[in-house]
Design an enzyme around this catalytic site. Structure first.
Site, PDB file in Angstrom:
ATOM      1  N   CYS A   1      -0.509   4.099   2.160  1.00 19.90           N
ATOM      2  CA  CYS A   1      -0.178   4.006   3.643  1.00 19.90           C
ATOM      3  C   CYS A   1       1.242   4.321   4.102  1.00 19.90           C
ATOM      4  O   CYS A   1       1.584   4.730   4.955  1.00 19.90           O
ATOM      5  CB  CYS A   1      -0.831   2.477   4.204  1.00 19.90           C
ATOM      6  N   ASP A   2       2.151   3.642   3.123  1.00 22.96           N
ATOM      7  CA  ASP A   2       3.528   3.509   3.629  1.00 22.96           C
ATOM      8  C   ASP A   2       4.434   4.533   2.832  1.00 22.96           C
ATOM      9  O   ASP A   2       5.727   4.653   3.255  1.00 22.96           O
ATOM     10  CB  ASP A   2       4.055   1.991   3.561  1.00 22.96           C
TER      11      ASP A   2
ATOM     12  N   CYS B   1       0.959  -1.259  -0.021  1.00 25.87           N
ATOM     13  CA  CYS B   1      -0.169   0.089  -0.071  1.00 25.87           C
ATOM     14  C   CYS B   1       1.047   1.248  -0.041  1.00 25.87           C
ATOM     15  O   CYS B   1       1.292   1.621   0.953  1.00 25.87           O
ATOM     16  CB  CYS B   1      -0.863   0.035   1.120  1.00 25.87           C
TER      17      CYS B   1
END
Ligand code: NAP
Length: 309
Positions: free
Chosen positions: A140-141, A137
């Site tokens: 997200c990261d 992701c």
């Protein structure tokens, strides 16, 4: 023993398909429950920008789109259950859904809109370095890799779209693809090819992800020469497709050889009263607009099914 809450329709999954089914069912006057274990929106909520969903010519973030879809479903009375469907039993004229929390609910019809989860590469280092440089992701990261060198594995829409997103944060992005041409849409390809931070490592398979406490490199092999090299990256983002989340109905409905749910033209499965919508369903194109269309059909067909019970 408390009474089991009873709904007309239980929708399993709260991504675009589930939220749209909730909207249509609620608007059709049905008592609808949307069961979602994570946040509403599913995978879409982690997509930075969506520019092929009609009505948003400037694009919209996945998070915002999910929030709007949830608000619209809630406005028409859909109830949200923050839980996971663990098992489903077929009863006469209803279904009993057992949730992970041990709570239960009952419904006259089901819409399975449980989506899909990322496929893994299955190479050494992938599991060990998950969260230490290995990610599925980018939204997200990605921020953890600001001004660093990263690799993206895959050649589909997801890989290319997320490579473009990462290029906005990272120093360089190397897209590692097992062939010499991308599967991604032409429009996405054009954006990626124009981006000076993105390069392509063609015809390479991933052999291993290397590192101690953090990712230090991606070992790839040239498919023609069989030569291996290590790309010195601190992040590896894997986008090599998805598996359907169909386990909860695997013994109840017909699945295809890849585990996708098989439906008829009204999106009913092989089990009367169980419908399927979105990425969990066998179909050619997996897009938000398609998931939304599926859900409208499934919810209306489920309503007709209930009326004829
Ligand atoms: P996908 O279309 O299935 O593409 C997966 C990619 O990973 C392919 O390029 C495939 O290579 C590669 N791959 C598969 N297994 C691999 C392995 N073991 N090792 C290395 N590479 C491997 O998956 P996706 O890109 O996640 O897209 C899924 C669906 O969502 C698609 O229908 C897509 O159109 C849709 N989607 C749409 C958008 C958008 O419209 N903006 C964005 C994201 C996703 P090959 O090409 O050689 O098979």
């Amino acid at each position: 023993m408390p009474d089991i809450p009873t709904f007309d329709i239980a929708i399993i999954g709260g991504g675009p398909a589930g939220l749209t089914a909730g909207l249509y069912a609620g608007r059709g006057g049905l008592r609808a429950a949307v069961v979602e274990k994570l946040m509403p929106g599913g995978l879409v909520a982690n997509t930075e920008r969506i520019d092929n969903y009609p009505g948003f010519p400037e694009g919209i973030s996945g998070y915002d789109l999910a929030q709007r879809m949830q608000a619209q479903a809630a406005k028409f009375g859909a109830q949200f259950v923050s839980d996971e469907a663990a098992a489903i039993a077929i009863e006469p004229k209803s279904f009993l859904v057992r949730l992970s929390s041990k709570a239960q609910l009952r419904a006259k019809a089901l819409v399975i809109a449980s989506g899909a989860y990322p496929r893994t590469l299955g190479v050494p280092g992938e599991k060990e370095l998950l969260g230490k440089g290995v990610s599925y992701c980018a939204v997200c990261d990605g921020a953890f890799f600001k001004n660093q060198d990263v690799a993206v594995v895959g050649g589909g829409d997801s890989a290319v779209q997320e490579a473009v997103y990462l290029a906005g944060l990272c120093s360089t992005v190397t897209v590692v693809h097992r062939r010499s041409s991308l599967r991604a849409a032409e429009s996405l390809q054009r954006v990626a090819f124009r981006n000076g931070k993105i390069s392509f490592s063609w015809n390479r398979t991933v052999v291993a992800i290397e590192g101690g406490t953090q990712v230090e490199g991606l070992r790839v092999m040239d498919k023609e020469t069989m030569k291996e090299e290590v790309l010195p990256v601190s992040g590896v983002f894997i986008y090599v497709g998805y598996h359907p989340n169909s386990a909860v109905v695997k013994d109840l409905v017909q699945l295809d050889e890849n585990g996708y749910i098989v439906t008829d033209e009204n999106l009913m499965t092989s089990a009367p009263g169980i419908f399927a919508a979105g990425d969990v369903r066998r179909k050619l194109v997996r897009q938000i607009s398609g998931a939304v269309g599926d859900a409208a059909t499934a919810a209306v067909a489920a309503q007709q099914y209930i009326e004829n019970l």
